[in-house]
Design an enzyme around this catalytic site. Structure first.
Site, PDB file in Angstrom:
ATOM      1  N   GLU A 105      -4.723  -8.450  -0.440  1.00 34.62           N
ATOM      2  CA  GLU A 105      -5.655  -8.439   0.765  1.00 34.62           C
ATOM      3  C   GLU A 105      -6.995  -8.444   0.216  1.00 34.62           C
ATOM      4  O   GLU A 105      -7.474  -7.635  -0.724  1.00 34.62           O
ATOM      5  CB  GLU A 105      -5.090  -7.310   1.566  1.00 34.62           C
ATOM      6  N   GLU A 151       0.742  -1.321  -0.166  1.00 34.08           N
ATOM      7  CA  GLU A 151       0.153   0.066  -0.095  1.00 34.08           C
ATOM      8  C   GLU A 151       0.946   1.306   0.232  1.00 34.08           C
ATOM      9  O   GLU A 151       0.856   2.002   0.831  1.00 34.08           O
ATOM     10  CB  GLU A 151      -0.864  -0.074   1.142  1.00 34.08           C
TER      11      GLU A 151
END
Length: 575
Positions: free
Chosen positions: A304, A185
């Site tokens: 994820e 991220e």
């Protein structure tokens, strides 16, 4: 639970048994379900095929990525038994998030603590020994210091390069079932969109160069590159596609994350149900993944997925269970159709790391089923039967998802079509006669649990609930502690709508009247109350009444008014 490392063992097998075992291992014969040993697991030549072989995947979340140490966020140390459990439950790969920030020197040459690197290698080796593919990354480093790249470019770049130089060297001879992911991220503070794109391209390109130059198995190891924030928006995926195209390397993998349409994921802004808007958000995201990457020969690893605030075994459910199951079923189907490998984010919510058992086996059954099969669902998983009125027929709409309806069961007995229920197209109706029997003495709450069964997939569970409109009472309190006395009478709280007389929104989420479940308000069923949190109360305008409308899953609504005067709060039922 003790790890295998350093544990004492009893007397092993005799010499003949050892020789036979060695021969079996050498010849590669044995139980068909036995995992491949490290280095013996053949990785398909095609990156698309290799990533497909990683499906499904699981995250060792809140462990080696915890700050500052492995057990800081409540999980026990990872063990070989844990990874064996993951493999035995059908997972084929595991993502091992690692936060390196507190485990290397803060200045050049940014040397990683040898004990930490040994521990990371130990966990990776255990996973490889179980026959799992492994994805290893830089995790919360992304927001801890990589995010400062705009104002501290050279130091961030040197630190990033130094870490990957050391990691690549340590694992250069690991089997190709180990993948490297550049950063989780990635995000950049105080930067324009153009700068953010440039910074991420720079990091991904540098990561690629460092790993490839380190030799050994790293020469053609699969490398995983993220979009900004791992968001699957089209512009960010286009940026990543451009980076991958410029690298001219067939062993690259794109990664994004997906946690559903945000209002549904946390139950805010009216996102109480997995509705058409939430479904379209998912459909569009997976279509973009496929069209941008998979259709062009670039595999996608969904590093994820899940919901941001469910399941949470320590607080009331923000997301209604049946609605969450619809989402998980739909995601599994769309991922398979798009050719995307999915990695469940599991910080603690799914697998109990102490007992090595699923906290909610029925929930995991839905996740596991979604890997290969569609399951039918319905418009809801509850049928509310008001106690204050005569029992009448109640209907649900089935979403068959390619299956065919077989019937309804209660306590192992099949209900009778025509007498207990009818089916007209996709409309399933429970008759008043059946509901009268099923609700029995009509005590508030769940009276019966039914199973709608289909030709494939899992049954859809339907709770038959006796309910009446909840009753609220006046109350006083403070901004630090305020509860609304509530007789729930079998009903279930869904959401809260909060406004002022001038039409403005009341609460911390001032962009929507529907406030966030468990953050602004929360049901306390055991103590008969609805809690209004300090986060909510402290944002109220002083002296201006806020009108609250509590929405319940039965469809009931109740209006209530709260007024803050300094630190004092009063609440009144609105007739």
């Amino acid at each position: 639970m003790n790890t295998l490392h350093g544990s004492r063992r009893g007397r092993g097998p005799g010499r003949l048994a050892v020789l036979l075992l060695a021969l079996v291992t050498l010849l590669g014969i044995g139980a068909g379900t036995a995992p491949a040993a490290p280095g013996r697991h053949r990785v398909p030549v095609s990156a698309l095929d290799a990533v497909a072989a990683m499906q499904p995947s699981w995250n060792l979340g809140n462990t080696l990525d915890a700050i500052p140490d492995e057990t800081s966020w409540g999980n026990p140390p990872a063990t070989r038994e844990l990874l064996h459990t993951i493999r035995a439950q059908g997972f084929r790969s595991v993502r091992v998030p690692v936060t390196w920030t507190d485990h290397h020197t803060a200045t050049a040459p940014y040397t990683i603590d040898p004990a930490w690197l040994d521990r990371v290698e130990q966990v990776v080796d255990w996973a490889l020994a179980e026959g799992l593919y492994v994805v290893l990354n830089l995790h919360h480093d992304s927001w801890q210091w990589i995010a400062k790249m705009a104002g501290d470019h050279d130091h961030v770049r040197a630190r990033f390069d130094a870490l990957w130089t050391q990691i690549a060297h340590r694992f250069r001879n690991a089997p190709r079932t180990l993948l490297f992911e550049s950063v989780n991220e990635p995000q950049f503070e105080n930067a324009t969109d153009a700068q953010k794109a440039r910074f991420l391209n720079e990091l991904n390109t540098s990561f690629h160069s460092i790993v490839r130059a380190s030799g050994g198995a790293n020469a053609d190891r699969l490398l995983v590159l993220p979009t900004q924030y791992c968001t699957p928006s089209q512009p960010l995926m286009d940026d990543l596609a451009a980076t991958i195209g410029a690298l001219h390397d067939r062993n690259l993998v794109a990664t994004v994350h997906y946690y559903s349409w945000y209002p549904f994921s946390v139950n805010i802004a009216g996102g109480t149900h997995y509705d058409a808007t939430a479904r379209k958000d998912l459909d569009d995201a997976f279509a973009r993944m496929h069209d941008t990457f998979v259709a062009r020969g670039i595999p996608v690893y969904l590093g994820e997925y899940g919901l941001l605030s469910w399941p949470d075994h320590f607080h009331p459910d923000r997301v209604e269970r049946g609605e969450a199951l619809k989402y998980l079923e739909h995601l599994g189907y769309r991922a398979r159709a798009a050719g995307v490998t999915t990695a469940l984010w599991d910080p603690f919510a799914y697998l109990d790391r102490t007992t090595l058992r699923w906290r909610d086996p029925a929930l995991f059954a839905w996740i596991r089923s979604s890997w290969t099969t569609r399951s039918a669902t319905a418009s809801f998983d509850k049928v509310f039967v008001p106690r204050s009125r005569p029992v009448t027929d109640q209907s649900l709409t089935l979403d068959l998802n390619g299956t065919r309806f077989r019937g309804l069961w209660h306590d192992g007995a099949r209900l009778v079509a025509g007498r207990d229920y009818t089916l007209s197209g996709s409309r399933l109706t429970l008759t008043a006669r059946a509901l009268t029997r099923l609700t029995g003495d009509r005590a508030y709450g769940v009276n019966a649990t039914l199973q709608a069964r289909f030709t494939s997939g899992l049954p859809w569970v339907i709770e038959v609930i006796t309910q009446d409109t909840p009753v609220l009472a006046d109350a006083t309190g403070t901004t630090g502690s305020f509860t609304v006395p509530t007789l729930f009478r079998g009903d279930v709280l869904a959401t809260l709508h909060a406004t002022y007389a001038d039409g403005g929104n009341a609460g911390p989420a001032d962009w929507t009247p529907y406030q966030e479940f468990n953050k602004a308000f929360s049901p306390d069923y055991g103590n008969g109350a609805i809690v209004l949190t300090p986060d909510f109360l402290n944002t109220l305008r002083d002296g201006q009444p806020a009108t609250l409308v509590f929405h319940f899953h039965s469809g009931a609504t109740i209006t209530y008014q709260v007024t803050r005067s300094g630190d004092s709060v009063t609440g009144t039922v609105v007739p």
